[in-house]
Enzyme design. Structure first.
Site, PDB file in Angstrom:
ATOM      1  N   GLY A  85       0.778  -1.241   0.000  1.00 10.07           N
ATOM      2  CA  GLY A  85       0.000   0.000   0.000  1.00 10.07           C
ATOM      3  C   GLY A  85       0.810   1.292   0.000  1.00 10.07           C
ATOM      4  O   GLY A  85       0.233   2.369   0.155  1.00 10.07           O
ATOM      5  N   TRP A  87       2.321   2.984  -2.444  1.00 10.37           N
ATOM      6  CA  TRP A  87       1.972   3.944  -3.507  1.00 10.37           C
ATOM      7  C   TRP A  87       0.632   4.617  -3.180  1.00 10.37           C
ATOM      8  O   TRP A  87       0.463   5.812  -3.387  1.00 10.37           O
ATOM      9  CB  TRP A  87       1.887   3.244  -4.871  1.00 10.37           C
ATOM     10  CG  TRP A  87       3.214   2.914  -5.483  1.00 10.37           C
ATOM     11  CD1 TRP A  87       4.393   2.709  -4.839  1.00 10.37           C
ATOM     12  CD2 TRP A  87       3.501   2.766  -6.889  1.00 10.37           C
ATOM     13  NE1 TRP A  87       5.391   2.427  -5.749  1.00 10.37           N
ATOM     14  CE2 TRP A  87       4.871   2.445  -7.002  1.00 10.37           C
ATOM     15  CE3 TRP A  87       2.732   2.837  -8.060  1.00 10.37           C
ATOM     16  CZ2 TRP A  87       5.496   2.225  -8.243  1.00 10.37           C
ATOM     17  CZ3 TRP A  87       3.346   2.612  -9.298  1.00 10.37           C
ATOM     18  CH2 TRP A  87       4.712   2.322  -9.381  1.00 10.37           C
ATOM     19  N   ASP A 113      -4.855  -5.778  -5.957  1.00 14.61           N
ATOM     20  CA  ASP A 113      -3.705  -6.679  -5.784  1.00 14.61           C
ATOM     21  C   ASP A 113      -4.189  -8.111  -5.586  1.00 14.61           C
ATOM     22  O   ASP A 113      -5.313  -8.348  -5.152  1.00 14.61           O
ATOM     23  CB  ASP A 113      -2.843  -6.263  -4.581  1.00 14.61           C
ATOM     24  CG  ASP A 113      -1.426  -6.795  -4.703  1.00 14.61           C
ATOM     25  OD1 ASP A 113      -0.517  -6.007  -5.050  1.00 14.61           O
ATOM     26  OD2 ASP A 113      -1.197  -8.008  -4.481  1.00 14.61           O
ATOM     27  N   ASP A 129      -6.732 -11.163  -9.094  1.00 16.49           N
ATOM     28  CA  ASP A 129      -5.611 -11.480  -9.990  1.00 16.49           C
ATOM     29  C   ASP A 129      -5.878 -10.736 -11.283  1.00 16.49           C
ATOM     30  O   ASP A 129      -6.811 -11.070 -12.024  1.00 16.49           O
ATOM     31  CB  ASP A 129      -5.542 -12.990 -10.224  1.00 16.49           C
ATOM     32  CG  ASP A 129      -4.415 -13.352 -11.199  1.00 16.49           C
ATOM     33  OD1 ASP A 129      -3.768 -12.430 -11.742  1.00 16.49           O
ATOM     34  OD2 ASP A 129      -4.206 -14.557 -11.411  1.00 16.49           O
ATOM     35  N   ASP A 153       2.777  -1.254 -10.354  1.00 19.27           N
ATOM     36  CA  ASP A 153       4.051  -1.706  -9.785  1.00 19.27           C
ATOM     37  C   ASP A 153       4.005  -3.239  -9.717  1.00 19.27           C
ATOM     38  O   ASP A 153       4.748  -3.855  -8.966  1.00 19.27           O
ATOM     39  CB  ASP A 153       4.199  -1.098  -8.377  1.00 19.27           C
ATOM     40  CG  ASP A 153       5.618  -1.176  -7.833  1.00 19.27           C
ATOM     41  OD1 ASP A 153       6.555  -1.364  -8.626  1.00 19.27           O
ATOM     42  OD2 ASP A 153       5.794  -1.039  -6.608  1.00 19.27           O
ATOM     43  N   LYS A 193       6.131  -0.298 -13.876  1.00 19.85           N
ATOM     44  CA  LYS A 193       7.440  -0.915 -13.667  1.00 19.85           C
ATOM     45  C   LYS A 193       7.745  -1.837 -14.840  1.00 19.85           C
ATOM     46  O   LYS A 193       6.876  -2.557 -15.313  1.00 19.85           O
ATOM     47  CB  LYS A 193       7.389  -1.729 -12.374  1.00 19.85           C
ATOM     48  CG  LYS A 193       8.697  -2.416 -12.165  1.00 19.85           C
ATOM     49  CD  LYS A 193       8.958  -3.177 -10.941  1.00 19.85           C
ATOM     50  CE  LYS A 193       7.980  -3.727 -10.023  1.00 19.85           C
ATOM     51  NZ  LYS A 193       8.436  -3.505  -8.636  1.00 19.85           N
TER      52      LYS A 193
END
Ligand SMILES: C[S@@+](CC[C@H](N)C(=O)[O-])C[C@H]1O[C@@H](n2cnc3c(N)ncnc32)[C@H](O)[C@@H]1O
Length: 238
Positions: A85, A87, A113, A129, A153, A193
C-alpha cells in the site's frame, strides 16, 4: 512532531546511521543473510519506517511524481499491484482523496492486488488477480468511469531465472497498458514498472503511438543493482 501517513507521531527512531552487520545463523542461507543485511542497512527502508510508509516502494512513486506531477488534486487513480500500500499512501494526500485541501478538487484511488491489503483511508482496495479472465471488466466496474492515472508496480515473485522474470513483468505491464488505453482520460498518464532486458521494445512502440511523451526512468529509490526501471507515458491521445 511530524505525522506518518497513518496519522501517528514519528518517533525519530533510526536517525543515527549505524551499519548493521548480520551474522550467519544456522538454518539461514547466505542469500537470506545478504538480503537481511541489505534491508537493515537500506536508507529507504529506514525512512519508510520513520515516516510510516508500508514499504520503500513509496519513495519510487514519490520521486516519479515529483518529476512528472501526475498525482494532482482531483485525479482519479488506478493502482495495480498496490500491496502492501505504499503507492496508495503517497497518492492519498497528493490527489486530495480525503478532501483535506480546502478548495481543491477531491481525487479517488482504486487499488488492486492479488494479496489482501490492510485498509488505507481514502482508498478503495480490491483483491484480484489482474491476469485472470474478465479482470479488466471487473476493474472497469470498480472505477465506474475514466481514470486520469493508471499506475502499475505489479511484479510476479521471482523465479530466479532472469529472462523468465523479465517476460512475466512485461506481460503484466502490457496488460496494464491495454487497460489504460481503455480507461484513461485524454491527457492521462500511465506509469509502469518494467525490467530492462530486451523484450520491452514492442511495448515502447505501442506507448509512443498512444501518448505524447514516453520516458524511461530509474528513480533514485530503485536499487542500483536491480534491472527495474519505470516507464512514464504522459499525454494520452485517446
Ligand atoms: C512490488 S509489489 C507492489 C508494491 C506497492 N506499489 C507498494 O507501494 O506497496 C508488487 C505487487 O504486485 C502484485 N501482483 C503481481 N502479480 C499480480 C497480478 N496478476 N494481479 C494483481 N497483483 C499482482 C503482487 O501481489 C505484489 O503485491
Amino acid at each position: 512532531m511530524a505525522k506518518t501517513p497513518d496519522g501517528k507521531n514519528t518517533s525519530g527512531r533510526g536517525q543515527r546511521d549505524l551499519t548493521v552487520k548480520v551474522k550467519t545463523a544456522r538454518g539461514r542461507t547466505s542469500s537470506s543473510t545478504r538480503w537481511l543485511q541489505r534491508q537493515l542497512n537500506d536508507p529507504y527502508v529506514k525512512r519508510a519506517q520513520i515516516e510510516g510508509y508500508r514499504g520503500r516502494a513509496a519513495f519510487k512513486i514519490m520521486e516519479l511524481d515529483d518529476k512528472f506531477r501526475f498525482l494532482v488534486p482531483g485525479a482519479r487513480v488506478l493502482d495495480l499491484g498496490c500491496a502492501p500500500g505504499g503507492w496508495c499512501q503517497v497518492a492519498v494526500p497528493r490527489v486530495n482523496a480525503l478532501g483535506e485541501k480546502q478548495g481543491k478538487a477531491i481525487g479517488r484511488i482504486v487499488g488492486v492486488d492479488l494479496q489482501e491489503v490492510e485498509p488505507i483511508m481514502g482508498c478503495e482496495i480490491h483483491q484480484l488477480d489482474f491476469m485472470s479472465d474478465d479482470a479488466d471488466q471487473q476493474v472497469k466496474a470498480w472505477l465506474g468511469g475514466k481514470a486520469d492515472v493508471v499506475m502499475s508496480d505489479m511484479a510476479a515473485s521471482s523465479s530466479g531465472h532472469k529472462q523468465t522474470d523479465h517476460l512475466r513483468i512485461i506481460a503484466l505491464c502490457e496488460a496494464a497498458a491495454y487497460l489504460a488505453f481503455d480507461v484513461l482520460e485524454v491527457g492521462g498518464t500511465f506509469v509502469s514498472k518494467v525490467l530492462a532486458g530486451g523484450a520491452e521494445g514492442e511495448l515502447q512502440k505501442l506507448l509512443k503511438q498512444r501518448f505524447e511523451k514516453v520516458a524511461n526512468v530509474k528513480p533514485p529509490a530503485s536499487r542500483a543493482d536491480s534491472s527495474e526501471k519505470f516507464v512514464v507515458a504522459t499525454g494520452f491521445r485517446g
